[in-house]
Write an enzyme that holds these catalytic residues in place. Structure first.
Site, PDB file in Angstrom:
ATOM      1  N   SER A 126     -17.648  16.993   1.176  1.00  0.00           N
ATOM      2  CA  SER A 126     -16.762  17.106   2.458  1.00  0.00           C
ATOM      3  C   SER A 126     -17.594  17.544   3.473  1.00  0.00           C
ATOM      4  O   SER A 126     -18.578  18.574   3.392  1.00  0.00           O
ATOM      5  CB  SER A 126     -15.623  18.160   2.309  1.00  0.00           C
ATOM      6  N   GLY A 178       0.721  -1.215  -0.047  1.00  0.00           N
ATOM      7  CA  GLY A 178       0.095  -0.097   0.173  1.00  0.00           C
ATOM      8  C   GLY A 178       0.935   1.249  -0.083  1.00  0.00           C
ATOM      9  O   GLY A 178       1.778   1.332   0.686  1.00  0.00           O
ATOM     10  N   HIS A 228     -21.041   8.007   5.902  1.00  0.00           N
ATOM     11  CA  HIS A 228     -20.786   9.634   5.842  1.00  0.00           C
ATOM     12  C   HIS A 228     -22.132  10.185   5.587  1.00  0.00           C
ATOM     13  O   HIS A 228     -22.635   9.814   4.594  1.00  0.00           O
ATOM     14  CB  HIS A 228     -19.526   9.954   4.809  1.00  0.00           C
ATOM     15  N   ARG A 230     -20.399  12.271  12.554  1.00  0.00           N
ATOM     16  CA  ARG A 230     -20.915  11.526  11.310  1.00  0.00           C
ATOM     17  C   ARG A 230     -22.004  10.638  11.678  1.00  0.00           C
ATOM     18  O   ARG A 230     -22.951  10.557  10.967  1.00  0.00           O
ATOM     19  CB  ARG A 230     -19.640  10.811  10.531  1.00  0.00           C
ATOM     20  N   GLY A 252       1.120   4.022   4.124  1.00  0.00           N
ATOM     21  CA  GLY A 252       2.137   3.043   3.333  1.00  0.00           C
ATOM     22  C   GLY A 252       3.206   3.890   2.950  1.00  0.00           C
ATOM     23  O   GLY A 252       4.425   3.647   2.761  1.00  0.00           O
TER      24      GLY A 252
END
Lengths: 236, 252, 658
Positions: free
Chosen positions: C304, C60, C286, C350, C65
């Site tokens: 967002s 990753g 979300h 959320r 990563g």
């Protein structure tokens, strides 16, 4: 941190590296192009004296001739600039052709101007034109009316030569077409110079395009005016 | 809606490719172009035909993975749009749509519409970074950056590395991509230390990858899904010449 | 703390490291404030010359990563980094929009490490490990310093200093951002650091390469089997330790905000090789995504959370009110978040915001054609601040919305609906970020560690970078120093060949079925079922029905799958099929975990366990633990290992945002 330095090959000669690089070559094309534009403007301003009595342009021509060795330096300088401009352009074009070996089946453009897309063609035709032009009026090896006459003061009568030259419609049409191409070439080339040497900003791009187009038109109209005026007998 | 697709199919880099024609049936105008291809691919798989290979990942226009030329324009030519954001409402019933991979020597075709863009990675590896180790950095607010410069840096940093600039350029030049990274870093005080070295290294890498040169036609800017300005190319040209001049003169 | 019976036996199993049949997170003792400093000081160091002798595999190349690979290489380790994308710059961290939290207190609004710690613990509904969260809050400050030094163009004030915005679940302004593309900019920072290391030779990068299995030799993770997605070539790679930074499993729902390529294969294969999977049922929905428009849809797009700074969420008061939003007068609008949670209002966390939207829609007050949506309205903000200010703050998000929906959100409210976004669960790790399987480190979204049952906005970027830049590079030394002097298994070690053969056989099996159904059709079916039975709200009957369906689906998969082409070369159908094969087992594990957790907490809402006003009813007495599952065979019940959670600093409390 030993990052790029570790993997980088032995250092090339900076000048050679600049000359070999895409951007380096572009700089050369741009600066030489700017020099050539300067020459073309000067050339036109000198030639516009054709609209004055013959004495003016003949005096001007004599003055240039009398420069002697300096004239040759200028001539070779111009030739050098010209060769650099052409050679680097051709090298860049070859490089770019190699970078896009396969064409798209459908070709469409959104931003590129006609002038920008035909720079190589307009440039090559202009090259042919310049050779002809030099043979025509500089080396005077192309049979032309009144080419070697002298004026009353015993000087080479450039005025008569030019008038004689453009009374031939075929020659005049070739000149007109070439001037059209020059206009296109410069309308892209002039603003392009500023992009290449890093002076074109977002804000300046509009004004530079205008200026560039204006310059192209000025050169076309100025040069065409001479040819047309003679062709239609306004200047005799 | 229904469309006819002419799609470039190529088994791998070595095999020759050709166009195949497929029908896209009953496509919703709300679908994205890639979702339309998904539907076509489902149909192909059910017929035992291998699907059209194309790359996509985030499908929201930020990862830069998707890459195809639609009717001659990269990403389909809608302003500021990647192909994953291109919706079918821009197409007409019955339209014939030609889909091709990016065409450039430094982007060899991997399969169908997938091309290898690792040349972009190598340009970044050549110098598209600020050399800082993890840790030991000063406080983030120690060095103020004028908002205007931060904004100009951000405008350039938005580049998603999709390669549309190269695909759109008749010279297959990578200069918009390269100049965006140089522009991003050169507008920040942190990027000054390596500014010259970066310019030299990146341009040399760009050239050695076989990208063409810029002829200032600005197709790249028009094709860029992030609408990155060619003003960054001008800035790069300047930086590169200055860096070369310094190098020639031995200015350290 | 007493525990009651759970559906699976709780017994001491091999690999369980704690006393009394429980897992031990190996957190250092003493006051939490000095844990990390003391711990760092005590970690055995590896001298620079020896670091070069250690090989590390990082799978990753996202924030976790990429930053880990770069930093480990800077330290001198030999790193091999793998990603399935064609370039490490494209990892899905790039899509994070809103921002990254850090306890910098640049706004002088009372922020501190403690507050960020407490907000995170509380936001996670008291299901995260305190010591990890404290450490996260502590190093959050270094992250911002690091990123700025790398040239990340964070938003700035006119004075030249960094700007902040607020995010859900916090009452301070601690979120740093780069327009609506914070994830992109942070990832490019890490990618550039990684690129420098690739150039320097410290990292060997393997793009378009997918991990298909973990090689465990003598109980230690020592290598991986990968497939090159372009050539189809299978290869094995061995190293002293393996780091998984492979992200979350949100795509088990088919539709999510994750990238198309995100998958559970790496972590699930590691799970099948012995790594415990912790809290798989904790998934984050979300609240502000663009609603689904049709069954062709391939993914959901997030708007967002930062939009909730200026946008007001509402639904019509009347059921079935289909008037256009502009025609619904003010007093017929229900600004339900402001009504229900006055102190946090539109910035409620959320999970709570998502459930509130679901409630409004379940009540028949949803908007749009499907009735699955609510409005996010900028009308007031535009009136107050003017359109240019809103454009400056969110312009790219509004553009993105318009591209997808064809609607102009400056003129009419956005339509939004919750969508799967992030997964808090992941492979179990201890304080060193090492799983129960020695040598296997897990960082970023792929581990379970820091977010408990719900993650706060702008905290994923923080955790990924904290793990990769500042935590793993220290803690990896704990395992590596314990391995000092041990050689890598030889290339002809029989296990390597066996695992490789298993991978090849699996590919052969998938390509040779040649049935009727496409891999994606199975994926869609799993996704719909998961959304329905194990989504925003879960109940016993639904979960049991899903658990019954999984074995049937698997059977059909192996009989009726159609993968065109063979294993050689690029094969998109095969890629999908391999991932779907793992979802077919992993989804079952998720449902199993959701069924066992007989409480509601954070992203896990069990309809049977709610308060009178419909809020999550947590059961701290019985479920204040991490559920780490051990694989016992496909179709077999997994074993439950518990890591008890103790709250010494942040005292257990009912989560209240009213």
């Amino acid at each position: 941190m030993s990052t790029a330095a570790a993997a980088a090959p032995s250092r090339p000669n900076p000048l050679a590296a600049f000359y070999a690089s895409t951007i380096g070559k572009k700089w050369i094309v741009a600066l030489t192009g700017l020099g050539l534009i300067g020459f073309v403007i000067g050339h036109l301003l000198g030639n516009l004296q054709i609209f004055l009595p013959p004495d003016y342009i003949n005096t001007y021509a004599k003055k240039l001739k009398d420069l002697g060795p300096l004239l040759w330096i200028i001539r070779f300088g111009l030739l050098g600039i010209f060769v650099l401009h052409v050679v680097n352009t051709i090298q860049l074009r070859q490089r770019s052709a190699a970078a896009r070996p396969e064409a798209y089946a459908v070709e469409r453009k959104k931003a590129a101007s006609k002038a920008s897309l035909t720079m190589i063609i307009s440039g090559l035709i202009l090259l042919a034109f310049i050779v002809f032009h030099l043979l025509h009026f500089t080396l005077t090896v192309i049979p032309t009316k009144d080419i070697h006459v002298l004026d009353p003061l015993g000087r080479h009568d450039v005025y008569r030569m030019v008038v004689g030259g453009f009374q031939n419609p075929l020659v005049s049409i070739f000149y007109l077409i070439s001037m059209g191409l020059l206009c296109m070439h410069i309308s892209h080339g002039f603003q392009s110079v500023f992009q290449t040497i890093g002076l074109r900003t977002r804000r300046l791009s509009g004004p530079l395009n205008l200026l560039s187009n204006g310059l192209g038109w000025f050169l076309f109209l100025g040069n065409a005016a001479i040819v047309l005026a003679i062709l239609f007998g306004l200047v005799k | 809606m229904n469309l006819t697709l002419k799609v470039w199919r190529q088994k791998d880099a070595k095999s020759p490719g050709k166009f195949e024609t497929y029908e896209a049936r009953n496509i919703s105008t709300h679908a994205s172009f890639l979702e339309m291809l998904d539907v076509v691919n489902e149909d192909l798989i059910s017929k035992g035909i291998e699907p059209i290979h194309f790359e996509s990942d985030c499908r929201e226009g930020i990862c830069g993975t998707c890459s195809m030329v639609i009717d001659g324009l990269p990403h389909g030519g809608q302003p500021g749009t990647t192909v994953c954001q291109l919706h079918m409402r821009y197409f007409q019933e019955g339209q014939v749509v030609t889909i091709e991979p990016w065409r450039a020597k430094p982007f060899p075709v991997v399969r169908d519409l997938i091309v290898d863009r690792s040349s972009f990675d190598r340009i970044i590896q050549a110098g598209g970074y600020i050399s800082v180790r993890t840790g030991g950095t000063p406080d983030a607010n120690a060095l103020p950056v004028p908002k205007q410069n931060a904004d100009l840096a951000m405008d350039a940093a938005q580049c998603i590395g999709c390669g549309a600039c190269v695909a759109a350029c008749r010279n297959a030049s990578g200069m918009l991509f390269m100049s965006a990274k140089m522009g991003h870093l050169s507008y920040l005080p942190q990027g000054q230390a390596e500014r010259s070295r970066r310019a030299l290294a990146m341009v040399r890498q760009h050239d050695s990858e076989g990208f063409g040169n810029c002829t200032n036609q600005y197709e790249c800017e028009a094709a860029c899904p992030k609408e990155i300005s060619v003003a960054y190319i001008a800035r790069m040209n300047r930086d590169y010449a200055l860096a070369s001049a310094k190098e020639m003169a031995g200015v350290e | 703390m007493a525990t009651t019976t759970a559906p699976a036996p709780t017994t001491q199993r091999p690999g369980t490291n704690g006393a009394n049949g429980t897992l031990d997170g190996k957190c250092p003792g003493g006051p939490i404030e000095s844990h990390w400093d003391h711990y760092k000081a005590e970690i055995k160091l590896i001298n620079p010359a020896n670091k070069r002798k250690y090989q590390v595999i990082v799978v990753g190349s996202g924030l976790a990563g990429g930053s880990a690979a770069a930093t480990l290489s800077e330290l001198g380790y030999q790193v091999k980094c793998f990603c399935y994308q064609d370039s490490p710059r494209r990892a899905h961290s790039i899509a994070a929009q809103g921002g990254i939290n850090a306890a910098k207190n640049y706004q002088n609004d009372g922020d501190s490490v403690y507050r960020l710690f407490y907000d995170t613990i509380k936001g996670g509904d008291f299901r995260a490990r305190e010591a990890n969260v404290w450490r996260l809050a502590e190093v959050s400050r270094n992250i911002i310093d690091q990123c700025v030094a790398q040239g990340v163009p964070f938003a700035r004030e006119y004075g030249g200093l960094l700007a902040n915005r607020s995010f859900g679940g916090a009452q301070v302004s601690r979120t740093f951002y780069a327009r609506g593309q914070t994830g992109q900019q942070l990832l490019l920072g890490a990618y550039q650091a990684l690129s420098a290391q690739i150039r320097a030779g410290g990292v060997k990068m393997f793009p378009h390469t997918e991990m298909l299995d973990l090689i465990v030799v003598d109980g230690h993770a020592k290598g991986i089997v990968v497939r090159d997605l372009w050539t189809g070539e299978i290869s094995t790679h061995m190293a002293n330790t393996v780091v998984l930074a492979t992200g979350g499993y949100g795509n088990v729902f088919y539709l999510s905000t994750n990238a198309r390529g995100c998958n559970v294969t790496a972590t699930y294969r590691a799970h099948k090789r012995g790594a415990f999977f912790a809290n798989p049922c904790y998934t984050q929905i979300h609240p502000t995504c663009i609603p689904v428009s049709g069954d062709y849809q391939s993914k959901l797009t997030l708007m967002s959370e930062s939009l909730r700074n200026d946008g007001r969420v509402w639904a019509p008061k009347k059921q079935g009110d289909k008037r256009p939003p502009q025609q619904i007068p003010e007093d017929e609008r229900d600004y339900y978040l402001e009504r229900k949670y006055p102190s946090y209002g539109n910035l409620a966390p959320r999970d709570i915001s998502s459930r509130a939207a679901k409630e409004a829609c379940d009540d028949g007050r949803g908007i749009g054609e499907s009735g699955l949506g609510v409005y996010l309205d900028f009308g007031d903000a535009i009136k107050r601040l003017g359109e240019p200010v809103i454009r400056e703050r969110y312009g790219n998000l509004f553009d993105m919305y318009e591209k997808i929906t064809g609607e102009n959100a400056y003129q009419q409210p956005m339509r939004i609906f919750p969508a799967v976004h992030y997964t808090m669960g992941g492979l179990w790790v201890d304080y060193n970020l090492m799983s129960n399987l020695p040598g296997l480190h897990v960082i970023g979204e792929a581990n379970f560690s820091d977010h408990g049952a719900n993650r706060l906005g702008a905290s994923a970027l923080m955790q990924g970078l904290a793990d990769g830049y500042f935590i793993l590079p220290y803690t990896i030394g704990v395992y590596l120093s314990s391995e000092a002097g041990k050689k890598l298994p030889p290339a002809d070690h029989p296990t390597i060949g066996t695992v490789r053969k298993e991978v090849e056989d699996r590919i052969k099996r998938l390509t040779s079925i040649k049935g009727k159904r496409t891999p994606s059709s199975f994926h869609r079916e799993i996704g719909l079922m998961m959304w329905d039975k194990c989504g925003m709200a879960r109940n016993r009957d639904g979960l049991q029905a899903a658990l019954k369906r999984f074995p049937e689906l698997r059977e059909e998969f192996y009989q009726n799958l159609n993968v065109t082409g063979e294993g050689g070369g690029a094969n998109a159908a095969l890629e999908i099929a391999g991932r779907v094969e793992d979802y077919l087992e992993f989804g079952e594990l998720m449902c199993f975990d959701a069924l066992h957790r007989e409480e509601s907490c954070g992203g896990h809402f069990r309809e049977e366990y709610q308060t009178e006003d419909g809020e999550a009813a947590r059961d701290d007495e019985n479920f204040a633990y991490v559920a780490a599952w051990e694989y016992k065979g496909t179709g077999q019940n997994p074993y439950l290992h518990k890591e008890m959670l103790e709250f010494k600093k942040a005292h257990l409390a009912v989560r209240n945002y009213k």
